[in-house]
Design a protein around this motif. Structure first.
Motif, mmCIF file in Angstrom:
data_model
loop_
_atom_site.group_PDB
_atom_site.id
_atom_site.type_symbol
_atom_site.label_atom_id
_atom_site.label_comp_id
_atom_site.label_asym_id
_atom_site.label_seq_id
_atom_site.Cartn_x
_atom_site.Cartn_y
_atom_site.Cartn_z
ATOM 1 N N ARG A 38 0.868 -1.173 -0.038
ATOM 2 C CA ARG A 38 -0.172 -0.109 0.032
ATOM 3 C C ARG A 38 0.949 1.183 -0.148
ATOM 4 N N ILE A 39 1.889 1.232 0.724
ATOM 5 C CA ILE A 39 2.809 2.513 0.816
ATOM 6 C C ILE A 39 3.484 2.407 -0.451
ATOM 7 N N ARG A 95 2.481 1.830 -3.468
ATOM 8 C CA ARG A 95 1.443 2.239 -4.421
ATOM 9 C C ARG A 95 1.270 3.746 -4.142
ATOM 10 N N ILE A 96 1.088 4.079 -2.888
ATOM 11 C CA ILE A 96 1.016 5.744 -2.711
ATOM 12 C C ILE A 96 2.202 6.465 -3.243
ATOM 13 N N ALA A 106 2.350 6.946 -6.700
ATOM 14 C CA ALA A 106 1.390 7.784 -7.246
ATOM 15 C C ALA A 106 1.990 9.119 -7.147
ATOM 16 N N LEU A 107 2.834 9.260 -5.972
ATOM 17 C CA LEU A 107 3.286 10.431 -5.725
ATOM 18 C C LEU A 107 4.523 10.749 -6.179
ATOM 19 N N TYR A 124 9.848 5.440 -0.720
ATOM 20 C CA TYR A 124 9.238 4.816 0.395
ATOM 21 C C TYR A 124 10.136 4.058 1.189
ATOM 22 N N ILE A 142 7.025 8.459 3.879
ATOM 23 C CA ILE A 142 7.027 8.742 2.421
ATOM 24 C C ILE A 142 7.758 10.266 2.488
#
Length: 329
Positions: free
Chosen positions: A30-31, A33-34, A37-38, A42, A327
């Motif tokens: 999940r981290i 993927r975020i 996206a940004l 990570y 992040i």
């Protein structure tokens, strides 16, 4: 004493480990993927991962109960001293109970011995004289072995009759020798005698010994084995006969057995083809208050789960206090 475990790793531990791995994997993905996206890094998500793996492993170890080190523990053995006296006169070979009175007693003795697990039990055999067949012991295996070899041939030739005085006197002496009866124990009914016989007693001397049983609060439970109709006594030459050549018919006689039980605060039970009161006998004995018979010191290993649990909680608390920017922009 080496490392030991209270329990082996099982389904609960496997479920917890699988849940931890799935949750950790889901969190990282999940981290990731975020972060993608940004369009940032990570890598800091892995900073706390070793810490979490360590305290989770410590919790699993605590759950399994690691034990190590030496220790002594005193255990009080509470129970009763029970002497079982078995009539081995020739009349116990009578077949009014199949396959015989004695074989029925041996079968029921096995049930009694295996049920009264916390009690010391001894075996006495008798006819017109009495002998210690097995002293008081906790060893149920030995007791069952001594029970299985019971037969009328164990008694000396000429001991054909039955005298209740002899086994009662022998048991009383053994109680006085082994247990050293004291007056302060007289209010505790922790000493029991179970007497198996068909009741065909050829003496009245038992009345004298019964008074001593009353004084020492030793309860006698008598078990009458046989039938009022009676049965023939098999021998190597057929059935036993009297001096006139007539076949002897051995019948259950309950008078003496009931008298002994009543005068010692005990109870009379009956075993026949149509009645079996052994379960009631066992329940009655189990209801009797026991007393401390012995104190055993045993080696034990100490369960150290608390150390691992506290270490895991400390690391968990540290995990909560440490803040990491997962992040980076």
């Amino acid at each position: 004493m080496g490392l030991q475990w209270y329990q082996d790793i099982g389904i609960v531990e496997y479920i917890l480990i699988a849940t931890f791995l799935v949750a950790t994997t889901f969190y990282i993905l999940r981290i990731r993927r975020i972060a993608r996206a940004l369009n940032t890094h990570y890598r800091w998500v892995f900073f706390k991962l070793p810490l979490r793996i360590i305290y989770f492993a410590l919790l699993i170890i605590a759950l399994l109960g690691p034990s190590f080190g030496f220790g002594k523990k005193s255990i009080a053995v509470v129970g009763k001293d029970i002497f079982i006296a078995v009539d081995l006169s020739l009349s116990m070979k009578a077949t009014d109970i199949q396959p015989s009175r004695l074989e029925k007693i041996k079968y029921e003795l096995s049930n009694i011995i295996n049920t009264l697990k916390s009690d010391r039990i001894g075996l006495v055999i008798f006819s017109s004289s009495a002998f210690m067949h097995c002293p008081l012991t906790y060893d149920k295996g030995a007791l069952n072995l001594f029970t299985q070899i019971l037969n009328t041939n164990l008694m000396p030739i000429g001991n054909a009759g039955t005298d209740f005085y002899t086994p009662l006197e022998l048991v009383l002496k053994k109680y006085q020798e082994v247990n050293k009866l004291k007056r302060k124990q007289q209010n505790e009914y922790a000493k029991v005698v179970v007497l198996f016989s068909d009741g065909e007693e050829f003496g009245d001397r038992y009345t004298a010994i019964v008074n001593q049983y009353k004084q020492n609060n030793i309860r006698v439970f008598t078990v009458g084995v046989g039938s009022l109709q009676g049965g023939k006594i098999p021998t190597s030459l057929g059935f036993k006969k009297d001096k006139k050549g007539k076949v002897v018919l051995s019948k259950l006689s309950t008078t003496s057995l009931q008298t002994i039980a009543e005068q010692t605060n005990g109870r009379f039970f009956e075993v026949s083809e149509t009645k079996n009161e052994i379960p009631e006998l066992i329940n009655t004995i189990q209801e009797i208050k026991g007393q401390k018979l012995d104190v055993r010191n045993i080696d034990v290993s100490s369960n150290k789960y608390a150390y691992f649990a506290w270490a895991a909680l400390a690391l968990l608390f540290l995990d909560v206090l440490i803040t990491v920017k997962v992040i980076s922009l």
